[in-house]
Design a protein around this motif. Structure first.
Motif, PDB file in Angstrom:
ATOM      1  N   LEU A   1       0.810  -1.213   0.000  1.00 54.70           N
ATOM      2  CA  LEU A   1       0.000   0.000   0.000  1.00 54.70           C
ATOM      3  C   LEU A   1       0.846   1.267   0.000  1.00 54.70           C
ATOM      4  N   TYR A   2       2.067   1.162   0.517  1.00 56.36           N
ATOM      5  CA  TYR A   2       2.948   2.321   0.587  1.00 56.36           C
ATOM      6  C   TYR A   2       4.054   2.150  -0.440  1.00 56.36           C
ATOM      7  N   ARG A   3       4.140   3.065  -1.366  1.00 54.05           N
ATOM      8  CA  ARG A   3       5.117   2.981  -2.449  1.00 54.05           C
ATOM      9  C   ARG A   3       6.312   3.880  -2.163  1.00 54.05           C
ATOM     10  N   TYR A   4       7.183   3.414  -1.312  1.00 54.00           N
ATOM     11  CA  TYR A   4       8.413   4.150  -1.058  1.00 54.00           C
ATOM     12  C   TYR A   4       9.449   3.710  -2.084  1.00 54.00           C
ATOM     13  N   HIS A   5      10.206   4.647  -2.584  1.00 50.52           N
ATOM     14  CA  HIS A   5      11.275   4.322  -3.519  1.00 50.52           C
ATOM     15  C   HIS A   5      12.562   4.101  -2.738  1.00 50.52           C
ATOM     16  N   ALA A   6      13.233   3.005  -3.030  1.00 50.97           N
ATOM     17  CA  ALA A   6      14.454   2.652  -2.306  1.00 50.97           C
ATOM     18  C   ALA A   6      15.480   3.768  -2.364  1.00 50.97           C
ATOM     19  N   SER A   7      15.619   4.407  -3.512  1.00 49.43           N
ATOM     20  CA  SER A   7      16.633   5.466  -3.627  1.00 49.43           C
ATOM     21  C   SER A   7      16.323   6.633  -2.687  1.00 49.43           C
ATOM     22  N   ASP A   8      15.051   6.964  -2.526  1.00 49.65           N
ATOM     23  CA  ASP A   8      14.669   8.043  -1.603  1.00 49.65           C
ATOM     24  C   ASP A   8      14.944   7.657  -0.155  1.00 49.65           C
TER      25      ASP A   8
ATOM     26  N   ILE B   1      13.349  -1.933   6.813  1.00 51.92           N
ATOM     27  CA  ILE B   1      12.285  -2.784   6.278  1.00 51.92           C
ATOM     28  C   ILE B   1      10.939  -2.170   6.620  1.00 51.92           C
ATOM     29  N   ASN B   2      10.107  -2.044   5.615  1.00 54.05           N
ATOM     30  CA  ASN B   2       8.740  -1.552   5.783  1.00 54.05           C
ATOM     31  C   ASN B   2       7.821  -2.751   5.597  1.00 54.05           C
ATOM     32  N   ALA B   3       7.149  -3.179   6.675  1.00 49.67           N
ATOM     33  CA  ALA B   3       6.275  -4.350   6.600  1.00 49.67           C
ATOM     34  C   ALA B   3       5.212  -4.285   7.685  1.00 49.67           C
TER      35      ALA B   3
END
Length: 101
Positions: free
Chosen positions: A22-29, A57-59
């Protein structure tokens, strides 16, 4: 202390895993933001052979963070990969078993 200034910097990388669709974090950011909190003195980014990895880790609606030594050598905590690597180094292949019998 002058001795600390002359010491080799500790190398590190930031490794981000997103297990929350549900959360679209970009690894580079995430990597850039987390790395910005690491002091510049005494630390140096090394993406190929870091001494330490800042694991993010986002989980499950939570973000978890830890500093891990030798993360690559620990197979990124992937048990299947570690077992496969260790077994392939010690268990003879089928063709080796048949020729030695």
């Amino acid at each position: 202390d002058d001795d600390d200034d002359d010491a080799e910097p500790i190398t590190f990388e930031v490794h981000f895993e997103n297990h929350q669709p549900l959360y679209r974090y970009h690894a580079s950011d995430v990597n850039r933001i987390v790395a910005s909190f690491v002091p510049e003195v005494g630390y140096k980014v090394d993406l190929k052979n870091p001494q330490k990895t800042i694991l993010v880790i986002n989980a499950g609606g939570s973000a978890m963070m830890s500093v891990v030594e030798n993360y690559d050598k620990l197979f990124h905590f992937n048990v299947n990969r570690a077992v496969h690597d260790k077994l392939s180094a010690h268990v003879p292949r089928d063709e080796e078993r048949t020729t030695s019998a």
